[in-house]
Design a protein around this motif. Structure first.
Motif, PDB file in Angstrom:
ATOM      1  N   ILE A  43       0.848  -1.201   0.000  1.00  0.00           N
ATOM      2  CA  ILE A  43       0.000   0.000   0.000  1.00  0.00           C
ATOM      3  C   ILE A  43       0.881   1.248   0.000  1.00  0.00           C
ATOM      4  O   ILE A  43       0.665   2.170  -0.790  1.00  0.00           O
ATOM      5  CB  ILE A  43      -0.963  -0.003   1.204  1.00  0.00           C
ATOM      6  CG1 ILE A  43      -1.982  -1.145   1.061  1.00  0.00           C
ATOM      7  CG2 ILE A  43      -1.681   1.350   1.327  1.00  0.00           C
ATOM      8  CD1 ILE A  43      -2.829  -1.404   2.290  1.00  0.00           C
ATOM      9  N   SER A  45      -0.459  -1.591  -4.269  1.00  0.00           N
ATOM     10  CA  SER A  45      -1.843  -1.982  -4.020  1.00  0.00           C
ATOM     11  C   SER A  45      -2.594  -0.773  -3.494  1.00  0.00           C
ATOM     12  O   SER A  45      -2.058   0.009  -2.712  1.00  0.00           O
ATOM     13  CB  SER A  45      -1.895  -3.105  -2.970  1.00  0.00           C
ATOM     14  OG  SER A  45      -3.245  -3.389  -2.633  1.00  0.00           O
ATOM     15  N   ARG A  60      -5.763  -1.276  -2.200  1.00  0.00           N
ATOM     16  CA  ARG A  60      -6.909  -1.913  -1.542  1.00  0.00           C
ATOM     17  C   ARG A  60      -6.493  -2.602  -0.237  1.00  0.00           C
ATOM     18  O   ARG A  60      -5.396  -3.125  -0.122  1.00  0.00           O
ATOM     19  CB  ARG A  60      -7.527  -2.974  -2.446  1.00  0.00           C
ATOM     20  CG  ARG A  60      -7.944  -2.462  -3.792  1.00  0.00           C
ATOM     21  CD  ARG A  60      -9.410  -2.235  -3.840  1.00  0.00           C
ATOM     22  NE  ARG A  60      -9.784  -1.560  -5.085  1.00  0.00           N
ATOM     23  CZ  ARG A  60     -10.723  -0.660  -5.145  1.00  0.00           C
ATOM     24  NH1 ARG A  60     -11.397  -0.331  -4.081  1.00  0.00           N
ATOM     25  NH2 ARG A  60     -11.020  -0.084  -6.278  1.00  0.00           N
ATOM     26  N   GLY A 116     -11.049  -5.560   0.018  1.00  0.00           N
ATOM     27  CA  GLY A 116     -11.374  -4.912  -1.246  1.00  0.00           C
ATOM     28  C   GLY A 116     -11.648  -3.426  -1.141  1.00  0.00           C
ATOM     29  O   GLY A 116     -11.759  -2.735  -2.151  1.00  0.00           O
ATOM     30  N   ALA A 117     -11.752  -2.902   0.074  1.00  0.00           N
ATOM     31  CA  ALA A 117     -11.998  -1.472   0.262  1.00  0.00           C
ATOM     32  C   ALA A 117     -10.777  -0.660  -0.182  1.00  0.00           C
ATOM     33  O   ALA A 117      -9.639  -1.130  -0.097  1.00  0.00           O
ATOM     34  CB  ALA A 117     -12.319  -1.184   1.725  1.00  0.00           C
ATOM     35  N   GLN A 118     -11.031   0.540  -0.659  1.00  0.00           N
ATOM     36  CA  GLN A 118      -9.979   1.454  -1.103  1.00  0.00           C
ATOM     37  C   GLN A 118      -9.012   1.759   0.038  1.00  0.00           C
ATOM     38  O   GLN A 118      -9.434   1.962   1.178  1.00  0.00           O
ATOM     39  CB  GLN A 118     -10.622   2.754  -1.592  1.00  0.00           C
ATOM     40  CG  GLN A 118      -9.660   3.741  -2.214  1.00  0.00           C
ATOM     41  CD  GLN A 118      -9.226   3.341  -3.601  1.00  0.00           C
ATOM     42  OE1 GLN A 118      -9.957   2.671  -4.325  1.00  0.00           O
ATOM     43  NE2 GLN A 118      -8.043   3.743  -3.983  1.00  0.00           N
ATOM     44  N   ALA A 119      -7.713   1.803  -0.259  1.00  0.00           N
ATOM     45  CA  ALA A 119      -6.679   2.110   0.734  1.00  0.00           C
ATOM     46  C   ALA A 119      -5.722   3.161   0.184  1.00  0.00           C
ATOM     47  O   ALA A 119      -5.214   3.012  -0.931  1.00  0.00           O
ATOM     48  CB  ALA A 119      -5.898   0.851   1.099  1.00  0.00           C
ATOM     49  N   GLY A 123     -10.640   4.975   4.701  1.00  0.00           N
ATOM     50  CA  GLY A 123      -9.857   4.528   3.561  1.00  0.00           C
ATOM     51  C   GLY A 123      -8.375   4.841   3.669  1.00  0.00           C
ATOM     52  O   GLY A 123      -7.609   4.508   2.779  1.00  0.00           O
TER      53      GLY A 123
END
Length: 143
Positions: free
Chosen positions: A47, A52, A54, A58-61, A122
């Protein structure tokens, strides 16, 4: 070796330690409203390095970073992503140049990271363990 030399030597060595080696534990945090309860170091690194966008569900990160030159930032990337400040700079230079990513948003300190992350499920950031409160939850302890 004279008796007084050993304490002097130990003091000198302690003074030469990088600031992050003397600091407390860091934790990677998400909002208390985020469904994620734990992450592995490789997931966090993905992240923060833009590999990535997410969380595992599956949530937005989106990552929130400490400022360049901050001891916490240097320690975080070294321990979680195995990147020194120089390697991290080279990494983001390449990512930006090739159009594959932008570095995380920077904020001034742990308190600012905590406030921002607490207000947005998020976001993900890292702070001193001492700065934790009920508005955020730790998902990884960085040692």
């Amino acid at each position: 070796m004279p008796r007084h030399t050993l304490p002097s030597l130990l003091l000198a060595l302690a003074c030469c330690q990088p600031a992050w080696a003397l600091s407390g534990e860091m934790v990677v945090i998400v909002s208390a409203r985020n469904a994620t309860d734990a992450l592995r170091a490789d997931q966090v690194a993905d992240i923060f390095l833009g590999q990535s966008g997410r969380f595992p569900d599956g949530a937005q990160a989106s990552a929130v970073d400490q400022p360049i030159g901050a001891a916490q930032r240097d320690a975080f990337y070294l321990k979680v992503a195995a990147k020194s400040p120089a390697l991290l700079k080279a990494y983001w230079t390449k990512m930006i140049f090739t159009g594959r990513g932008q570095p995380p948003r920077e904020v001034p300190d742990s308190a600012a990271v905590r406030r921002l992350v607490a207000d947005n499920p998020g976001l993900i950031g890292y702070i001193d363990r001492d700065a934790l409160d009920a508005s955020v939850k730790p998902v990884l302890v960085v040692r």
